[in-house]
Design an enzyme around this catalytic site. Structure first.
Site, mmCIF file in Angstrom:
data_model
loop_
_atom_site.group_PDB
_atom_site.id
_atom_site.type_symbol
_atom_site.label_atom_id
_atom_site.label_comp_id
_atom_site.label_asym_id
_atom_site.label_seq_id
_atom_site.Cartn_x
_atom_site.Cartn_y
_atom_site.Cartn_z
ATOM 1 N N ASP A 37 1.192 -23.405 -71.895
ATOM 2 C CA ASP A 37 2.491 -23.101 -71.254
ATOM 3 C C ASP A 37 3.133 -24.136 -70.786
ATOM 4 O O ASP A 37 2.723 -25.352 -71.382
ATOM 5 C CB ASP A 37 2.208 -22.189 -70.148
ATOM 6 C CG ASP A 37 3.502 -21.279 -69.662
ATOM 7 O OD1 ASP A 37 3.773 -20.293 -70.489
ATOM 8 O OD2 ASP A 37 3.847 -21.626 -68.706
ATOM 9 N N LYS A 95 -2.964 -14.855 -67.004
ATOM 10 C CA LYS A 95 -2.099 -16.275 -66.739
ATOM 11 C C LYS A 95 -3.080 -17.311 -66.006
ATOM 12 O O LYS A 95 -3.756 -16.872 -64.971
ATOM 13 C CB LYS A 95 -0.831 -16.045 -66.144
ATOM 14 C CG LYS A 95 0.197 -17.268 -66.716
ATOM 15 C CD LYS A 95 0.619 -17.198 -68.009
ATOM 16 C CE LYS A 95 1.441 -18.095 -68.599
ATOM 17 N NZ LYS A 95 2.274 -17.904 -69.618
HETATM 18 P P1 NDP Z 1 7.012 -27.373 -72.056
HETATM 19 O O1 NDP Z 1 6.446 -28.102 -71.118
HETATM 20 O O2 NDP Z 1 6.880 -27.832 -73.570
HETATM 21 O O3 NDP Z 1 8.551 -27.692 -71.913
HETATM 22 C C1 NDP Z 1 9.079 -27.132 -70.657
HETATM 23 C C2 NDP Z 1 10.610 -27.574 -70.506
HETATM 24 O O4 NDP Z 1 11.255 -26.982 -69.655
HETATM 25 C C3 NDP Z 1 10.820 -29.021 -70.668
HETATM 26 O O5 NDP Z 1 12.155 -29.234 -70.993
HETATM 27 C C4 NDP Z 1 11.009 -29.148 -69.033
HETATM 28 O O6 NDP Z 1 11.616 -30.173 -68.802
HETATM 29 C C5 NDP Z 1 11.809 -27.821 -68.734
HETATM 30 N N1 NDP Z 1 11.437 -27.248 -67.471
HETATM 31 C C6 NDP Z 1 10.186 -27.083 -66.964
HETATM 32 N N2 NDP Z 1 10.469 -26.947 -65.697
HETATM 33 C C7 NDP Z 1 11.415 -26.902 -65.303
HETATM 34 C C8 NDP Z 1 12.159 -26.741 -63.901
HETATM 35 N N3 NDP Z 1 11.511 -26.337 -63.084
HETATM 36 N N4 NDP Z 1 13.452 -27.041 -63.839
HETATM 37 C C9 NDP Z 1 14.210 -27.481 -65.132
HETATM 38 N N5 NDP Z 1 13.434 -27.498 -66.252
HETATM 39 C C10 NDP Z 1 12.351 -27.399 -66.215
HETATM 40 O O7 NDP Z 1 6.883 -25.904 -71.767
HETATM 41 P P2 NDP Z 1 7.093 -24.591 -72.986
HETATM 42 O O8 NDP Z 1 8.167 -24.960 -73.907
HETATM 43 O O9 NDP Z 1 5.679 -24.475 -73.569
HETATM 44 O O10 NDP Z 1 7.496 -23.392 -72.023
HETATM 45 C C11 NDP Z 1 8.852 -23.217 -71.859
HETATM 46 C C12 NDP Z 1 8.968 -21.891 -71.215
HETATM 47 O O11 NDP Z 1 8.588 -20.730 -72.294
HETATM 48 C C13 NDP Z 1 7.980 -21.425 -70.028
HETATM 49 O O12 NDP Z 1 8.981 -20.455 -69.283
HETATM 50 C C14 NDP Z 1 6.928 -20.795 -70.634
HETATM 51 O O13 NDP Z 1 6.432 -19.950 -69.713
HETATM 52 C C15 NDP Z 1 7.539 -20.068 -71.889
HETATM 53 N N6 NDP Z 1 6.702 -19.670 -72.859
HETATM 54 C C16 NDP Z 1 5.933 -20.767 -73.612
HETATM 55 C C17 NDP Z 1 5.195 -20.180 -74.552
HETATM 56 C C18 NDP Z 1 4.345 -21.011 -75.365
HETATM 57 O O14 NDP Z 1 3.914 -20.698 -76.518
HETATM 58 N N7 NDP Z 1 4.246 -22.335 -75.128
HETATM 59 C C19 NDP Z 1 5.206 -18.662 -74.915
HETATM 60 C C20 NDP Z 1 6.225 -17.739 -74.359
HETATM 61 C C21 NDP Z 1 6.916 -18.126 -73.198
HETATM 62 P P3 NDP Z 1 10.839 -31.525 -67.861
HETATM 63 O O15 NDP Z 1 10.074 -32.134 -68.995
HETATM 64 O O16 NDP Z 1 12.010 -32.616 -67.234
HETATM 65 O O17 NDP Z 1 10.007 -30.977 -66.916
HETATM 66 O O1 2IT Z 2 4.237 -16.837 -72.049
HETATM 67 C C1 2IT Z 2 3.189 -16.977 -73.043
HETATM 68 O O2 2IT Z 2 3.182 -16.085 -73.730
HETATM 69 C C2 2IT Z 2 2.546 -17.963 -73.401
HETATM 70 N N1 2IT Z 2 2.321 -19.099 -72.560
HETATM 71 C C3 2IT Z 2 1.536 -18.025 -74.531
HETATM 72 C C4 2IT Z 2 0.164 -17.302 -74.315
HETATM 73 C C5 2IT Z 2 -0.841 -17.417 -75.493
HETATM 74 O O3 2IT Z 2 -1.599 -16.907 -75.127
HETATM 75 O O4 2IT Z 2 -0.429 -17.975 -76.285
#
Ligand code: NDP
Ligand code: 2IT
Length: 445
Positions: A166, A126
Site C-alpha cells: 500500500d 490491513k
Molecule cells: P505509493 O506510496 O506508491 O504512492 C502514494 C502517492 O500518494 C505518492 O505520490 C504520495 O506522495 C501521495 N500521497 C501519499 N500520502 C499523501 C498525503 N498524505 N498527501 C498527499 N499526497 C500523498 O502508494 P500507492 O500508489 O500504492 O497507493 C495510493 C492509494 O491507492 C492509497 O490510498 C492506497 O491505499 C490505494 N490503493 C493501493 C493499492 C495498491 O495495490 N498499491 C490497491 C488499492 C488501493 P509523496 O510521495 O509525496 O508522499
Molecule cells: O487497498 C488495497 O486494496 C491494497 N492496498 C491492495 C491489497 C492487496 O492485498 O493486494
C-alpha cells in the site's frame, strides 16, 4: 441513514473514540444498507452488521530498529484482521507517518467489502506502521522491514492472513519482508505475501493492476454512455504505484493525462504527462515530482495547491484518503468533469461525494474502482497454490474480466435495490450481502 442502523453506528462511535476515518468508512457503508435490512430482516437478527463493524483481531506491536548512525529508532506496527468469512484476511501494509489504528481500521473495513466484491475468496485486513520511508537509506528500509516482520510473522500465513503493499510499501519492501519471513520460519511459503518479484513467486500484472483496473472500470462506465477514453482529458492525483499505472493505461487507451502530483504539489503538462519521466523520478530516483520540470521545462509546477482546479473530463484521485473535498468537487463540476473514479481508498470526502451525486457526475467508489489490485493479488495466490506462472496477456485479461464483473454487479445491485446508476449503493450492497450470507452460514463466531 436507516433508523435501524443508527444504533449500530452510535455503538461504533462509542467503542472507537477519535477514529474519524474509521467512522467515515462505516457511515458510508451503513448509509447504503437501509434497503437491505428492510428486505432481509434476518441480518439484524444475526447481528451481522454489528459484528462486521468489530474487527476479529487487532494487533499492535513495537518495532525497534537501528538507523545508519547507530541510533535506536522506535515505530509502532499494526495488523487489523477484520473479517475472515470469505477467506484468509487479505490487504496491504502502509508505511507512512500518518498511520494509526483508526486509519488501519478504515482501510481494513473497506477491504472487507472490496474483497467480497472482487468475487475472489479473500477476507479483509490491513496493517502498517508509522515508519516514514522518506529520506531513509536502503539499509534502513531493509532493517525496518526485518524488524517489522520479526513480530508480524507469527500472525500471518497463506491460510491465515496475506499482506501486500500500500502507500510506502512496494516491491522493494515486500522483498525484505518476504526474506525475513522465510528466514524466521524456514519455509518458502510463497502465498504468505503478494506483490512479490517475478523471479520469486510474484504475478505478472500485479504491479500494474490497481491503476489498470481503475481505468478498466472507467472504460466500463464510459461504455454505458457509448463513449470511450479516446480524446478524453484526465487528471490523476499522486505519482506512486496506482497513479503511475492509471496514467499508463489512460494513455494506452487514447486519453491525455494533463496533471499528476505528490504531497508537495502538482505538475501540469498540456502535451500530456511523460510517463517515463515520472517513473524515472519516482521508481528510480525516489525524488519529488517538482523535478519533472528539469526534463520538461514547458510544464508547470504548482506547490501546495489542489490539482483539482485543473479542468478535465475525468478525475482519478490516486493518492490518499480525503484528498478531494467539497471545494475541489465544485471546481471539477464547474469545469465539466463527468466521471470521478477512486484509485485510492476513500480519497473523496462525503461532501465531495454528495456534490457529485447532486451534479449528476458519475462517481465510482474505491472499493469497486480500485479492487483490481487486490483481485490480482488473489490471482497471485492462485498461481502460488498451483506453482504456476501465467503470461501477462492472460493475467491482464483476467483482471479486465474481474473489473467488468464488478462494474456490472454494482449496476445490477443498484437497480435491484432501487438506486439505478448509483455505484456507491451498488458496491456497498453487493459487497455486504456476500459477506453477510457467509457470516450467517458460519454461525455466531
Ligand atoms: P505509493 O506510496 O506508491 O504512492 C502514494 C502517492 O500518494 C505518492 O505520490 C504520495 O506522495 C501521495 N500521497 C501519499 N500520502 C499523501 C498525503 N498524505 N498527501 C498527499 N499526497 C500523498 O502508494 P500507492 O500508489 O500504492 O497507493 C495510493 C492509494 O491507492 C492509497 O490510498 C492506497 O491505499 C490505494 N490503493 C493501493 C493499492 C495498491 O495495490 N498499491 C490497491 C488499492 C488501493 P509523496 O510521495 O509525496 O508522499
Ligand atoms: O487497498 C488495497 O486494496 C491494497 N492496498 C491492495 C491489497 C492487496 O492485498 O493486494
Amino acid at each position: 441513514m436507516d433508523e435501524k442502523l443508527v444504533d449500530v453506528y452510535d455503538e461504533v462511535l462509542r467503542r472507537n473514540p477519535g477514529e474519524t476515518e474509521f467512522h467515515q468508512a462505516v457511515h458510508e457503508v451503513l448509509d447504503s444498507l437501509g434497503p437491505v435490512v428492510a428486505k432481509h430482516p434476518h441480518y439484524a437478527d444475526a447481528a451481522v452488521i454489528r459484528r462486521l463493524c468489530e474487527p476479529e483481531r487487532q494487533i499492535i506491536f513495537r518495532v525497534p530498529w537501528v538507523d545508519d548512525a547507530g541510533r535506536i529508532q522506535l515505530n509502532r506496527g499494526f495488523r487489523v484482521e477484520f473479517n475472515s468469512a470469505l477467506g484468509p484476511y487479505k490487504g496491504g501494509l502502509r508505511f507512512h507517518p500518518s498511520v494509526n489504528l483508526g486509519i488501519v481500521k478504515f482501510l481494513g473495513y473497506e477491504q472487507i467489502f472490496k474483497n467480497s466484491l472482487s468475487g475472489m475468496p479473500i477476507g479483509g485486513g490491513k496493517g502498517g506502521s508509522d515508519f516514514d520511508p522518506k529520506g531513509r537509506s536502503e539499509g534502513e528500509v531493509m532493517r525496518f522491514c526485518q524488524a517489522f516482520m520479526t513480530e508480524l510473522y507469527r500472525h500471518i500465513g497463506e491460510y491465515t492472513d496475506v499482506p501486500a503493499g500500500d502507500i510506502g510499501v512496494g516491491g522493494r519492501e515486500i522483498g525484505y519482508l518476504f526474506g525475513q519471513y522465510k528466514r524466521i520460519t524456514n519455509r518458502y511459503e510463497s502465498g504468505v505475501l503478494t506483490g512479490k518479484g517475478l523471479a520469486w513467486g510474484g504475478s505478472r500484472v500485479r504491479t500494474e493492476a490497481t491503476g489498470y483496473g481503475t481505468v478498466f472500470f472507467v472504460q466500463e462506465i464510459l461504455k454505458t454512455r457509448g463513449e470511450s477514453l479516446d480524446g478524453k482529458r484526465v487528471v490523476v492525483s499522486g505519482s506512486g504505484n496506482v497513479a503511475t499505472y492509471a496514467i499508463a493505461k489512460v494513455q494506452e487507451l487514447g486519453g491525455t493525462v494533463v496533471a499528476c502530483s505528490d504531497s508537495g504539489g502538482y505538475v501540469v503538462d498540456e502535451r500530456g504527462i511523460d510517463l517515463a519521466t515520472v517513473q524515472e523520478i519516482k521508481e528510480e530516483r525516489r525524488a519529488r515530482i517538482s523535478t519533472y520540470l528539469e526534463h520538461h521545462p514547458h510544464a508547470q509546477y504548482v506547490e501546495n495547491h489542489s490539482l483539482w482546479q485543473v479542468p478535465c473530463d475525468i478525475a482519478l484521485p490516486c493518492a490518499t484518503q480525503n484528498e478531494l473535498n467539497g471545494t475541489d468537487a465544485a471546481a471539477l463540476i464547474a469545469h465539466g468533469c463527468s466521471v470521478v473514479a477512486e484509485g485510492a481508498n476513500m480519497p473523496c470526502t462525503p461532501e465531495a461525494v454528495r456534490a457529485f451525486a447532486e451534479a449528476g457526475v458519475t462517481f465510482a467508489p474505491g472499493k469497486a474502482a480500485n479492487a483490481g489490485g487486490v483481485a490480482t493479488s488473489a490471482l497471485e495466490m492462485q498461481q502460488n497454490a498451483s506453482r504456476d506462472s501465467w503470461t501477462f496477456e492472460h493475467t491482464e485479461e483476467r483482471l479486465a474480466g474481474i473489473m467488468r464483473g464488478i462494474h456490472d454487479r454494482c449496476l445490477s445491485t443498484a437497480d435491484e435495490y432501487g438506486s439505478p446508476g448509483n455505484y456507491v449503493a451498488g458496491a456497498n450492497i453487493a459487497g455486504f450481502t456476500q459477506v453477510a450470507d457467509a457470516m450467517v452460514a458460519l454461525g455466531v463466531i
